[in-house]
Structures are given as structure tokens and as C-alpha cells.
Design an enzyme around this catalytic site. Sequence first.
Site, mmCIF file in Angstrom:
data_model
loop_
_atom_site.group_PDB
_atom_site.id
_atom_site.type_symbol
_atom_site.label_atom_id
_atom_site.label_comp_id
_atom_site.label_asym_id
_atom_site.label_seq_id
_atom_site.Cartn_x
_atom_site.Cartn_y
_atom_site.Cartn_z
ATOM 1 N N ASP A 47 2.309 -4.290 9.028
ATOM 2 C CA ASP A 47 1.952 -5.421 9.874
ATOM 3 C C ASP A 47 3.216 -5.878 10.602
ATOM 4 O O ASP A 47 4.247 -6.110 9.972
ATOM 5 C CB ASP A 47 1.383 -6.555 9.015
ATOM 6 C CG ASP A 47 0.705 -7.647 9.812
ATOM 7 O OD1 ASP A 47 1.269 -8.063 10.857
ATOM 8 O OD2 ASP A 47 -0.380 -8.086 9.414
ATOM 9 N N GLN A 56 -9.716 -14.350 10.980
ATOM 10 C CA GLN A 56 -9.631 -13.082 11.708
ATOM 11 C C GLN A 56 -9.105 -13.322 13.116
ATOM 12 O O GLN A 56 -9.581 -14.222 13.817
ATOM 13 C CB GLN A 56 -11.003 -12.398 11.766
ATOM 14 C CG GLN A 56 -10.946 -11.011 12.372
ATOM 15 C CD GLN A 56 -12.308 -10.317 12.366
ATOM 16 O OE1 GLN A 56 -13.331 -10.922 12.131
ATOM 17 N NE2 GLN A 56 -12.275 -9.021 12.636
ATOM 18 N N HIS A 69 -10.396 -4.112 9.553
ATOM 19 C CA HIS A 69 -9.112 -3.815 8.914
ATOM 20 C C HIS A 69 -8.958 -4.608 7.623
ATOM 21 O O HIS A 69 -9.598 -5.638 7.426
ATOM 22 C CB HIS A 69 -7.940 -4.096 9.856
ATOM 23 C CG HIS A 69 -7.759 -5.528 10.239
ATOM 24 N ND1 HIS A 69 -8.571 -6.182 11.144
ATOM 25 C CD2 HIS A 69 -6.841 -6.447 9.842
ATOM 26 C CE1 HIS A 69 -8.166 -7.427 11.287
ATOM 27 N NE2 HIS A 69 -7.119 -7.622 10.497
ATOM 28 N N PHE A 70 -8.092 -4.092 6.767
ATOM 29 C CA PHE A 70 -7.747 -4.722 5.498
ATOM 30 C C PHE A 70 -6.244 -4.973 5.466
ATOM 31 O O PHE A 70 -5.468 -4.167 5.981
ATOM 32 C CB PHE A 70 -8.116 -3.818 4.313
ATOM 33 C CG PHE A 70 -9.580 -3.766 4.010
ATOM 34 C CD1 PHE A 70 -10.104 -4.467 2.931
ATOM 35 C CD2 PHE A 70 -10.437 -3.012 4.791
ATOM 36 C CE1 PHE A 70 -11.458 -4.429 2.649
ATOM 37 C CE2 PHE A 70 -11.799 -2.960 4.517
ATOM 38 C CZ PHE A 70 -12.313 -3.665 3.442
#
Length: 145
Positions: free
Chosen positions: A37, A101, A107-108
Site C-alpha cells: 500500500d 472504502q 481488494h483486501f
Amino acid sequence: MDLDGVYDPENIFAKIVRGEIPCAKIFEDAETMAFMDAFPQGPGHSLVVHKHSRARNLLDAESGDLAAIIATVQKVTRAVRAALNPDGITVMQFNGAAAGQTIYHLHFHIIPRWSGRALGRHAEEPSNPDQRADLAKRIAARIEP
């Protein structure tokens, strides 16, 4: 955005999957991709996306796509544990703006946790690209076949 809507193929994760935006990649197979990320809540914060699904969230996803992505989530979570030795690991998945979100591509999040260390705020500050690349390599080296 709410829980319903039309998938936008120009979202940032779709662009990463297509190679239009660089990422610190951890893992990739025919259906899924894992990468660091860019705006992490802590060191090792990783993301897993489905490469072909047009699901905006869990509610839109086909069961086969979910099976593929959750298998990759487990594989990457195990590698994060082996590489970083955290005290715990948070796995999260958000559905809709009210749930947090911000990118409407299934996505996780995989976030290693250490006792006594608070999480940062998500999407607040980008991490150093060199540090992301180093963490990605360390985690990727621990991926089991």
C-alpha cells in the site's frame, strides 16, 4: 459512493494491474496480485486485488473470484508473518464509503501489527518508495508455493 454502482476500469488498482502505474509487487498469479500500500497504516501494509474481476466490492464478486483472492490473501499473510514477525495481523476488506472504502475495486488489506504500536491513518501520508520496495522483496522472498 455507496454499495451499488458501476465498476470504473480507470480506478487506480485496475491501472496497477495493467502496468500503467508502478507498484512494489509482492506476488502475482493468473488471477490475483499483491503489492504494498502506497499510503500504509504501518510497515508491511499490503493489498491483494483480483486482476480480472469487475467487482467493486465483496457484494459484487463472483464466488470463484473470491476463492482466488482469499487464497492469495492467506498466502501473503503467511509471508508477511514470516518476513516481519509481527505480534498480530489485521486483514480487512471495506464495502462502501460509509465503511471506509475509497477505491472501488475488490481488494483486501493485510496489516502487520505490533503490541504497543498504534496504526497510522490510512491514505494520510505516502510511504517512502524505496522502503516499500524493500518490504515487498522481503515479503515476496517468504511466499510459499
